[in-house]
Design a protein around this motif. Structure first.
Motif, PDB file in Angstrom:
ATOM      1  N   ALA A 150       3.865  24.469 -24.538  1.00  0.00           N
ATOM      2  CA  ALA A 150       4.343  24.294 -25.914  1.00  0.00           C
ATOM      3  C   ALA A 150       5.555  23.372 -25.944  1.00  0.00           C
ATOM      4  O   ALA A 150       5.662  22.502 -26.816  1.00  0.00           O
ATOM      5  N   ARG A 151       6.453  23.540 -24.987  1.00  0.00           N
ATOM      6  CA  ARG A 151       7.642  22.677 -24.941  1.00  0.00           C
ATOM      7  C   ARG A 151       7.232  21.237 -24.645  1.00  0.00           C
ATOM      8  O   ARG A 151       7.742  20.294 -25.248  1.00  0.00           O
ATOM      9  N   GLN A 152       6.300  21.041 -23.712  1.00  0.00           N
ATOM     10  CA  GLN A 152       5.819  19.691 -23.428  1.00  0.00           C
ATOM     11  C   GLN A 152       5.202  19.063 -24.670  1.00  0.00           C
ATOM     12  O   GLN A 152       5.408  17.879 -24.929  1.00  0.00           O
ATOM     13  N   GLN A 153       4.461  19.835 -25.436  1.00  0.00           N
ATOM     14  CA  GLN A 153       3.856  19.316 -26.660  1.00  0.00           C
ATOM     15  C   GLN A 153       4.925  18.885 -27.662  1.00  0.00           C
ATOM     16  O   GLN A 153       4.782  17.864 -28.324  1.00  0.00           O
ATOM     17  N   GLU A 154       6.010  19.653 -27.759  1.00  0.00           N
ATOM     18  CA  GLU A 154       7.127  19.280 -28.631  1.00  0.00           C
ATOM     19  C   GLU A 154       7.714  17.937 -28.225  1.00  0.00           C
ATOM     20  O   GLU A 154       8.245  17.215 -29.057  1.00  0.00           O
ATOM     21  N   LEU A 155       7.621  17.637 -26.941  1.00  0.00           N
ATOM     22  CA  LEU A 155       8.219  16.425 -26.395  1.00  0.00           C
ATOM     23  C   LEU A 155       7.195  15.299 -26.243  1.00  0.00           C
ATOM     24  O   LEU A 155       7.388  14.385 -25.458  1.00  0.00           O
ATOM     25  N   GLY A 156       6.113  15.382 -26.979  1.00  0.00           N
ATOM     26  CA  GLY A 156       5.148  14.290 -26.972  1.00  0.00           C
ATOM     27  C   GLY A 156       3.978  14.485 -26.037  1.00  0.00           C
ATOM     28  O   GLY A 156       3.256  13.533 -25.751  1.00  0.00           O
ATOM     29  N   GLY A 157       3.785  15.670 -25.514  1.00  0.00           N
ATOM     30  CA  GLY A 157       2.647  15.936 -24.637  1.00  0.00           C
ATOM     31  C   GLY A 157       2.954  15.631 -23.182  1.00  0.00           C
ATOM     32  O   GLY A 157       4.041  15.193 -22.836  1.00  0.00           O
ATOM     33  N   ALA A 158       1.985  15.876 -22.340  1.00  0.00           N
ATOM     34  CA  ALA A 158       2.175  15.724 -20.892  1.00  0.00           C
ATOM     35  C   ALA A 158       2.098  14.267 -20.454  1.00  0.00           C
ATOM     36  O   ALA A 158       2.747  13.882 -19.505  1.00  0.00           O
TER      37      ALA A 158
END
Length: 129
Positions: free
Chosen positions: A10-18
């Motif tokens: 979820a945090r990675q998604q907040e930051l634009g994905g992996a």
């Protein structure tokens, strides 16, 4: 899937994905299949999700650490993208990289700035205003 992993994703998604991170993870999956899970759980699920700093502040700290470490170009590219996704302006990213000169030296800062330029160009952010 653990709660830590879900929180990290979820945090990675907040930051634009992996994005670039996923490529690094996938490149090592045949050798160390648990490595990407551990990175997502620990770095994003445990550390990046902590209270106290917002995502943009965390990304500034991460950029400084990566620049001074050197030799971590894929991670630096991913985190410049994450910094932008967290709301940092491109000029703030440039200034964060410039701030590393006295601590990391010109060669590492030039290398980091070249990566930033590539990320900005990929996102049609050049020339910077």
């Amino acid at each position: 899937m653990t709660e830590r992993f879900r929180r990290g994703v979820a945090r990675q998604q907040e930051l634009g994905g992996a994005g670039p991170r996923r490529r690094a993870y996938d490149a090592l999956a045949d050798v160390a299949p648990d490595l990407s899970r551990l990175a997502v759980e620990f770095a994003y699920g445990d550390i990046h999700s902590r209270p106290g700093l917002d995502a943009a502040q965390r990304e500034l700290v991460i950029l400084g650490a990566l620049i001074t470490t050197g030799g971590v170009e894929p991670q630096l590219e991913a985190h410049i993208g994450s910094a932008l996704a967290a709301g940092l302006a491109p000029r703030a990213v440039v200034e964060a990289i410039m701030q590393a000169i006295p601590y990391a030296g010109f060669p590492r800062v030039f290398a980091a700035m070249a990566i930033a330029r590539r990320v900005f160009d990929d996102r049609n952010l050049l020339p910077l205003q």
